[in-house]
Write a protein that holds these residues in place. Structure first.
Motif, mmCIF file in Angstrom:
data_model
loop_
_atom_site.group_PDB
_atom_site.id
_atom_site.type_symbol
_atom_site.label_atom_id
_atom_site.label_comp_id
_atom_site.label_asym_id
_atom_site.label_seq_id
_atom_site.Cartn_x
_atom_site.Cartn_y
_atom_site.Cartn_z
ATOM 1 N N LEU A 82 56.655 32.890 52.601
ATOM 2 C CA LEU A 82 56.644 34.334 51.968
ATOM 3 C C LEU A 82 57.898 34.882 51.937
ATOM 4 O O LEU A 82 58.775 35.101 52.751
ATOM 5 N N VAL A 83 58.006 35.453 50.624
ATOM 6 C CA VAL A 83 59.393 36.500 50.506
ATOM 7 C C VAL A 83 59.058 37.877 49.742
ATOM 8 O O VAL A 83 58.210 37.567 48.776
ATOM 9 N N GLY A 84 59.423 38.615 50.241
ATOM 10 C CA GLY A 84 59.152 39.889 49.847
ATOM 11 C C GLY A 84 60.148 40.440 48.582
ATOM 12 O O GLY A 84 61.209 40.087 48.312
ATOM 13 N N VAL A 85 59.270 41.038 47.524
ATOM 14 C CA VAL A 85 60.100 41.097 46.273
ATOM 15 C C VAL A 85 59.773 42.607 45.979
ATOM 16 O O VAL A 85 58.436 42.883 45.914
ATOM 17 N N ASP A 86 60.719 43.559 45.735
ATOM 18 C CA ASP A 86 60.566 44.876 45.508
ATOM 19 C C ASP A 86 59.898 44.931 43.989
ATOM 20 O O ASP A 86 60.597 44.602 43.042
ATOM 21 N N ARG A 87 58.872 45.896 43.812
ATOM 22 C CA ARG A 87 58.304 46.013 42.653
ATOM 23 C C ARG A 87 58.021 47.478 42.286
ATOM 24 O O ARG A 87 57.787 48.309 43.210
ATOM 25 N N VAL A 88 57.856 48.017 41.128
ATOM 26 C CA VAL A 88 57.116 49.280 40.793
ATOM 27 C C VAL A 88 55.851 49.034 40.355
ATOM 28 O O VAL A 88 55.688 48.422 39.224
ATOM 29 N N VAL A 89 54.633 49.036 41.144
ATOM 30 C CA VAL A 89 53.440 48.784 40.899
ATOM 31 C C VAL A 89 52.589 49.710 40.201
ATOM 32 O O VAL A 89 52.528 50.818 40.640
ATOM 33 N N PRO A 90 52.120 49.491 38.744
ATOM 34 C CA PRO A 90 51.722 50.646 38.100
ATOM 35 C C PRO A 90 50.125 50.873 38.651
ATOM 36 O O PRO A 90 49.532 49.896 39.400
ATOM 37 N N VAL A 91 49.724 52.036 38.566
ATOM 38 C CA VAL A 91 48.307 52.405 38.983
ATOM 39 C C VAL A 91 47.196 51.855 38.126
ATOM 40 O O VAL A 91 47.437 52.220 36.754
ATOM 41 N N PRO A 92 46.252 51.426 38.576
ATOM 42 C CA PRO A 92 44.996 50.885 37.405
ATOM 43 C C PRO A 92 44.660 52.230 36.925
ATOM 44 O O PRO A 92 44.340 52.949 37.295
ATOM 45 N N GLU A 93 44.411 51.668 35.378
ATOM 46 C CA GLU A 93 43.912 52.827 34.669
ATOM 47 C C GLU A 93 42.555 52.705 34.099
ATOM 48 O O GLU A 93 41.865 53.487 33.796
ATOM 49 N N LYS A 94 42.056 51.538 34.249
ATOM 50 C CA LYS A 94 40.535 51.218 33.866
ATOM 51 C C LYS A 94 39.459 51.449 34.732
ATOM 52 O O LYS A 94 38.706 51.557 34.584
ATOM 53 N N ARG A 95 40.092 51.753 35.997
ATOM 54 C CA ARG A 95 39.007 51.970 37.123
ATOM 55 C C ARG A 95 39.236 53.475 37.714
ATOM 56 O O ARG A 95 40.397 53.925 38.038
ATOM 57 N N VAL A 96 38.306 54.155 37.752
ATOM 58 C CA VAL A 96 38.313 55.555 38.407
ATOM 59 C C VAL A 96 37.961 55.337 39.997
ATOM 60 O O VAL A 96 36.626 55.163 40.111
ATOM 61 N N VAL A 97 38.771 55.305 40.798
ATOM 62 C CA VAL A 97 38.715 55.254 42.277
ATOM 63 C C VAL A 97 38.974 56.526 43.068
ATOM 64 O O VAL A 97 40.072 56.937 42.833
ATOM 65 N N ARG A 98 38.039 56.963 43.757
ATOM 66 C CA ARG A 98 38.504 58.286 44.433
ATOM 67 C C ARG A 98 38.963 57.818 45.669
ATOM 68 O O ARG A 98 39.822 58.632 46.410
ATOM 69 N N ASP A 99 38.669 56.566 46.423
ATOM 70 C CA ASP A 99 39.318 56.381 47.663
ATOM 71 C C ASP A 99 40.772 55.910 47.508
ATOM 72 O O ASP A 99 41.068 54.918 46.793
ATOM 73 N N PRO A 100 41.969 56.422 47.943
ATOM 74 C CA PRO A 100 43.090 56.304 47.722
ATOM 75 C C PRO A 100 43.580 54.691 48.429
ATOM 76 O O PRO A 100 44.166 54.158 47.982
ATOM 77 N N VAL A 101 42.853 54.320 49.404
ATOM 78 C CA VAL A 101 43.012 53.104 50.083
ATOM 79 C C VAL A 101 42.626 51.800 48.968
ATOM 80 O O VAL A 101 43.353 50.873 48.843
ATOM 81 N N VAL A 102 41.390 52.316 48.556
ATOM 82 C CA VAL A 102 40.897 51.104 47.519
ATOM 83 C C VAL A 102 41.889 51.135 46.102
ATOM 84 O O VAL A 102 42.192 50.129 45.706
ATOM 85 N N LEU A 103 42.189 52.312 45.722
ATOM 86 C CA LEU A 103 43.201 52.296 44.632
ATOM 87 C C LEU A 103 44.421 51.593 44.714
ATOM 88 O O LEU A 103 44.858 50.759 43.927
ATOM 89 N N VAL A 104 45.147 51.860 45.959
ATOM 90 C CA VAL A 104 46.534 51.259 46.130
ATOM 91 C C VAL A 104 46.289 49.610 46.353
ATOM 92 O O VAL A 104 46.946 48.845 45.847
#
Length: 229
Positions: A82-104
């Motif tokens: 495993l090798v870490g790669v830095d990314r800008v991860v977009p926030v999912p738009e299709k799902r409305v999730v209130r829990d920030p843990v689940v959203l991330v």
């Protein structure tokens, strides 16, 4: 002995020597051809020497292609580790999730499911996380921070599970950036914890697919002995 007789004998000796020379040359050619060697003055191109993957790719710039999201380190597979790669991860738009843990967690899952970019593939990066894997909220009685997956974690390929564990464990929103990752499946099975160790990163194919059983902490009222083993 006449002069003619002497000439004939001399001719016979020289002829024999010439024949031996010809036979010697033929034998040498046969030996060379038997070894697969061809005499040639033209250089033979055998191709470039085998190259090793670099496992090196520049970090994705913030705001690239207008993507709005958060910075994260995705654990991809390169050189059987495993090798870490830095990314800008977009926030999912299709799902409305209130829990920030689940959203991330959902955003990181979707990023891991995507095939690496062409530049990353050239550097040797791949991903083993299957498509369609989703994150869901914890069930009542689950420990805080539990992420329920649409598949049982122990049913995932070991490499995919190692990618998930190490990517989620580096997220402050999911595991405070250091602690173990608590995952469960879609059923009511008790969640389990996995840690991203050096052994997991160096040999992701041998990660234990069954994590350590995690029991919920006792409630203030003392009713912490729930059902279920």
């Amino acid at each position: 002995m006449t002069r003619m007789t002497r000439a004939r004998r001399a001719l016979g000796v020289h002829g024999a020597r010439g024949a031996l020379g010809v036979l010697g040359g033929v034998a040498a050619l046969l030996v060379l051809s038997g070894c697969g060697i061809r005499a040639t003055t033209v250089p033979v191109d055998v191709g470039a020497a085998p190259s090793r993957v670099s496992c090196d790719t520049p970090a994705q710039a913030a705001g690239e292609s207008g993507v709005q999201g958060f910075r994260a380190t995705l654990e991809l597979v390169c050189g059987s580790q495993l090798v870490g790669v830095d990314r800008v991860v977009p926030v999912p738009e299709k799902r409305v999730v209130r829990d920030p843990v689940v959203l991330v967690a959902q955003a990181l899952l979707e990023a891991l499911e995507k095939a690496p970019s062409g530049e990353e593939r050239d550097a040797g990066f791949t991903t083993g996380v299957p498509n369609g894997l989703t994150a869901g909220p914890a069930r009542p009685g689950d420990p805080a921070g539990t992420v329920r997956l649409s598949r049982k974690p122990e049913d995932l390929p070991p490499v995919a599970l190692a990618q998930l564990v190490c990517t989620l464990s580096a997220s402050d929103a999911v595991s405070a950036g250091s602690g173990p990752v608590v995952l469960g499946g879609p059923d009511a099975d008790p969640p389990r914890a996995w840690e991203c160790t050096d052994a997991v990163r160096s040999r992701p194919e041998s990660v234990p697919t069954l994590g350590e059983l995690v029991r919920p902490s006792a409630s203030p009222s003392g009713s912490g002995s729930g059902s279920g083993s």
